[in-house]
Scaffold this active site. Structure first.
Site, PDB file in Angstrom:
ATOM      1  CG  HIS A 310      -2.053   0.952   1.115  1.00  0.00           C
ATOM      2  ND1 HIS A 310      -1.952   2.287   1.408  1.00  0.00           N
ATOM      3  CD2 HIS A 310      -3.323   0.741   0.695  1.00  0.00           C
ATOM      4  CE1 HIS A 310      -3.115   2.858   1.179  1.00  0.00           C
ATOM      5  NE2 HIS A 310      -3.968   1.960   0.746  1.00  0.00           N
ATOM      6  CG  ASP A 370      -8.593  -4.531  -2.431  1.00  0.00           C
ATOM      7  OD1 ASP A 370      -9.802  -4.375  -2.229  1.00  0.00           O
ATOM      8  OD2 ASP A 370      -7.852  -3.653  -2.886  1.00  0.00           O
TER       9      ASP A 370
HETATM   10  N1  CMC Z   1       3.997  -7.723  -4.838  1.00  0.00           N
HETATM   11  C1  CMC Z   1       5.323  -7.672  -5.065  1.00  0.00           C
HETATM   12  N2  CMC Z   1       6.069  -6.561  -4.930  1.00  0.00           N
HETATM   13  C2  CMC Z   1       5.438  -5.440  -4.572  1.00  0.00           C
HETATM   14  C3  CMC Z   1       4.053  -5.400  -4.318  1.00  0.00           C
HETATM   15  C4  CMC Z   1       3.317  -6.592  -4.467  1.00  0.00           C
HETATM   16  N3  CMC Z   1       2.010  -6.620  -4.238  1.00  0.00           N
HETATM   17  N4  CMC Z   1       3.704  -4.155  -3.991  1.00  0.00           N
HETATM   18  C5  CMC Z   1       4.818  -3.416  -4.029  1.00  0.00           C
HETATM   19  N5  CMC Z   1       5.868  -4.198  -4.377  1.00  0.00           N
HETATM   20  C6  CMC Z   1       7.271  -3.778  -4.476  1.00  0.00           C
HETATM   21  C7  CMC Z   1       7.542  -2.980  -5.731  1.00  0.00           C
HETATM   22  O1  CMC Z   1       7.924  -3.818  -6.799  1.00  0.00           O
HETATM   23  C8  CMC Z   1       8.619  -2.043  -5.285  1.00  0.00           C
HETATM   24  O2  CMC Z   1       9.817  -2.786  -5.250  1.00  0.00           O
HETATM   25  P1  CMC Z   1      11.242  -2.068  -5.563  1.00  0.00           P
HETATM   26  O3  CMC Z   1      11.432  -1.067  -4.470  1.00  0.00           O
HETATM   27  O4  CMC Z   1      12.226  -3.180  -5.559  1.00  0.00           O
HETATM   28  O5  CMC Z   1      11.076  -1.438  -6.927  1.00  0.00           O
HETATM   29  C9  CMC Z   1       8.254  -1.732  -3.834  1.00  0.00           C
HETATM   30  O6  CMC Z   1       7.509  -2.873  -3.376  1.00  0.00           O
HETATM   31  C10 CMC Z   1       7.401  -0.479  -3.663  1.00  0.00           C
HETATM   32  O7  CMC Z   1       6.248  -0.614  -4.479  1.00  0.00           O
HETATM   33  P2  CMC Z   1       5.642   0.546  -5.360  1.00  0.00           P
HETATM   34  O8  CMC Z   1       4.873  -0.037  -6.492  1.00  0.00           O
HETATM   35  O9  CMC Z   1       6.707   1.546  -5.671  1.00  0.00           O
HETATM   36  O10 CMC Z   1       4.664   1.195  -4.289  1.00  0.00           O
HETATM   37  P3  CMC Z   1       3.446   2.123  -4.594  1.00  0.00           P
HETATM   38  O11 CMC Z   1       3.166   2.864  -3.345  1.00  0.00           O
HETATM   39  O12 CMC Z   1       3.683   2.928  -5.823  1.00  0.00           O
HETATM   40  O13 CMC Z   1       2.262   1.098  -4.939  1.00  0.00           O
HETATM   41  C11 CMC Z   1       0.504  -0.473  -4.685  1.00  0.00           C
HETATM   42  C12 CMC Z   1       1.336   0.643  -4.027  1.00  0.00           C
HETATM   43  C13 CMC Z   1      -0.719  -0.743  -3.820  1.00  0.00           C
HETATM   44  C14 CMC Z   1       0.002   0.001  -6.052  1.00  0.00           C
HETATM   45  C15 CMC Z   1       1.365  -1.743  -4.812  1.00  0.00           C
HETATM   46  O14 CMC Z   1       1.762  -2.191  -3.551  1.00  0.00           O
HETATM   47  C16 CMC Z   1       0.651  -2.859  -5.583  1.00  0.00           C
HETATM   48  O15 CMC Z   1       0.665  -2.887  -6.810  1.00  0.00           O
HETATM   49  N6  CMC Z   1      -0.019  -3.814  -4.838  1.00  0.00           N
HETATM   50  C17 CMC Z   1      -0.771  -4.850  -5.486  1.00  0.00           C
HETATM   51  C18 CMC Z   1      -2.125  -4.311  -5.917  1.00  0.00           C
HETATM   52  C19 CMC Z   1      -3.048  -4.084  -4.750  1.00  0.00           C
HETATM   53  O16 CMC Z   1      -3.203  -4.913  -3.878  1.00  0.00           O
HETATM   54  N7  CMC Z   1      -3.717  -2.911  -4.754  1.00  0.00           N
HETATM   55  C20 CMC Z   1      -4.700  -2.556  -3.737  1.00  0.00           C
HETATM   56  C21 CMC Z   1      -4.281  -1.358  -2.931  1.00  0.00           C
HETATM   57  S1  CMC Z   1      -5.261  -1.182  -1.424  1.00  0.00           S
HETATM   58  C22 CMC Z   1      -6.856  -0.856  -1.975  1.00  0.00           C
HETATM   59  C23 CMC Z   1      -7.034   0.526  -2.426  1.00  0.00           C
HETATM   60  O17 CMC Z   1      -6.998   1.458  -1.595  1.00  0.00           O
HETATM   61  O18 CMC Z   1      -7.217   0.720  -3.612  1.00  0.00           O
END
Ligand code: CMC
Length: 435
Positions: A310, A370
């Site tokens: 998140h 989720d």
């Molecule tokens: N599985 C594997 N790696 C992950 C995941 C995951 N679910 N989430 C983040 N990472 C890694 C990402 O690859 C990155 O790694 P590195 O630093 O090596 O590049 C690091 O963790 C930080 O992730 P980010 O994508 O830069 O973080 P963000 O804040 O931009 O994204 C997120 C947050 C929710 C989009 C992401 O965690 C994600 O895609 N999660 C899976 C989808 C999901 O469950 N979404 C629902 C969010 S909660 C409901 C809502 O409020 O909508």
């Protein structure tokens, strides 16, 4: 001598210094007011994805991602989940305080008496392909509400804003349930005023004109709880979309339709559907859980552990903790070996392995809202492609409350970010035959 609540920014190329005010929130991270930066120093700030940018002042919801805290209007999500109802929570979000008995009764009457859709909406539904994703239908139908309420469309009039909010909260269950009914070739069920908000939604989803239908009270309670947990989440992508859309003084129904479009994505509200698809894939593949954990860690693979991670929570999402417990209790109620238990057990297994894995630990990746909600929705008989629709139904009150707050805020202006241009410099047009 520097003033206490400022931060000094020095341009090393010119030696010019400016002091930027530090704004103190009632709780949370202090915020630097950079509004004078461009005027004083001629710079923009660069912050893709708004990692360090507060886009507005807000008094609706407080989140502390480090400590896994979520509060609506000062009330903890745990307490609201245990003691409140979705309708009461809507009132709290909209009006800022919990209602007394008379206020709640009056609010209930208002919401209940706006649930019917104009009959012309039936023709909107029939214009969609039967296999249209219900979120696509939602975007279209909610946007179309703006064509029906043209008398109360002055976004600067508090009464017009209030009636729009009431209409949205009231009609969303009808719009959502009808998107399901249409896809399944089932007759549209009209709302029933004797039912509470969540029962009414389940009624419009699952009743038929041919026989009586009484929603299961256990499922009604579980749904109401899910709606409370999803009702607001401060400046997430869809809420920010509603604010940005509304900042041009656009119609609120159109702004909320834009929010629905944003919510649909798998990185946001679409994740609840994606989680169940992922769990089903794992089961079907016959591969062990570690294989999928390894894929999630592999940077050459686009696979992510859905329902994990998140932007704000760097700790266990408090909503996921509540949902995990409710899911566990609900499945126990359904009896041993029910078909959803395997999905729940698999989620627990994934969580346990991930939370011990250095990759997830070092990046503070925990289950989010989720991760467990989909299993509950499946157990209610809600089909996969309706999951995000239910999220949208719940989040409507958050969207419209943020929109209303923005419209009242004397500091709010049309949202218009700047950019760091990386394109070509001036080029001369060359005639087609010479290229
Ligand atoms: N599985 C594997 N790696 C992950 C995941 C995951 N679910 N989430 C983040 N990472 C890694 C990402 O690859 C990155 O790694 P590195 O630093 O090596 O590049 C690091 O963790 C930080 O992730 P980010 O994508 O830069 O973080 P963000 O804040 O931009 O994204 C997120 C947050 C929710 C989009 C992401 O965690 C994600 O895609 N999660 C899976 C989808 C999901 O469950 N979404 C629902 C969010 S909660 C409901 C809502 O409020 O909508």
């Amino acid at each position: 001598m520097l003033k206490k609540n400022t931060i000094t920014l020095k341009d090393n190329s010119t030696g010019k210094e400016i002091e930027l005010p530090i704004l103190r929130p009632s709780e949370g991270t202090p915020t630097i007011d950079v509004r004078s930066l461009y005027r004083e120093l001629g710079y923009f700030t660069y912050d893709p994805g708004f990692l360090s940018t507060a886009s507005c002042r807000s008094s609706i919801t407080f989140m502390d991602g480090e400590n896994g805290i979520l509060r609506y209007r000062g009330y903890s999500i745990e307490e609201l989940a245990a003691k409140s109802t979705f309708l009461e929570t809507c009132y709290l979000l909209m009006y800022g305080d919990l209602p007394n008995q008379d206020e709640l009764k009056e609010f209930d009457v208002i919401i209940t008496h706006h649930t019917i859709l104009h009959e012309a909406f039936k023709r909107f539904y029939s214009g969609f392909r039967r296999d249209a994703h219900p979120m696509a239908i939602m975007v279209g139908v909610v946007g179309a509400l703006s064509a029906f309420y043209q008398e109360e469309n002055d976004v600067h009039d508090p009464n017009c804003r209030l009636i729009s909010a009431h209409r949205l909260i009231s009609k969303m269950p009808t719009i959502a349930a009808w998107s399901y009914r249409y896809a399944h070739g089932l007759p549209f069920m009209y709302p029933k005023n004797s039912l509470d908000y969540s029962s009414n939604f389940l009624y419009m989803m699952f009743a038929t004109p041919a026989e009586d239908y009484t929603p299961d009270p256990v499922m009604v309670k579980a749904l109401d709880l899910l709606l409370i947990l999803h009702a607001d989440h401060e400046q997430n992508a869809s809420t920010s979309t509603v604010r940005l859309t509304g900042s041009s003084e656009a119609n609120p129904f159109a702004a909320v339709a834009a929010g629905i479009a944003s919510l649909w994505g798998p990185a946001h509200g679409g994740a609840n559907e994606a989680v169940i698809r992922m769990l089903m894939d794992i089961i079907e593949s016959g591969k062990d859980v570690q294989h999928y954990i390894d894929r999630a860690k592999d940077k050459t693979d686009r696979f992510r552990l859905m329902g994990f991670g998140h932007r704000v929570y760097k700790n266990y999402d408090p909503r996921a903790r509540i949902i995990r417990k409710v899911c566990h209790d609900l499945l126990k109620n359904l009896g041993a070996n029910n078909e959803y238990q395997q999905l729940f057990d698999l989620s627990v297994q994934l969580e346990e392995i991930a939370l011990k894995d250095e990759y997830f630990i070092s990046r503070n990746l925990y289950p989010n809202v989720d991760f467990y909600s989909g299993v509950i929705l499946l157990a209610m008989g809600i089909p996969l492609n309706m999951f995000t629709v239910i999220f949208a139904l719940a989040r409507t009150v958050g969207w419209i409350t943020h929109w209303d707050e923005m419209m009242q805020d004397p500091e709010s202006r049309i949202g218009r970010p700047r950019q760091l241009y990386s394109g070509e410099l001036t080029r001369k047009y060359v005639k087609l035959e010479k290229r």
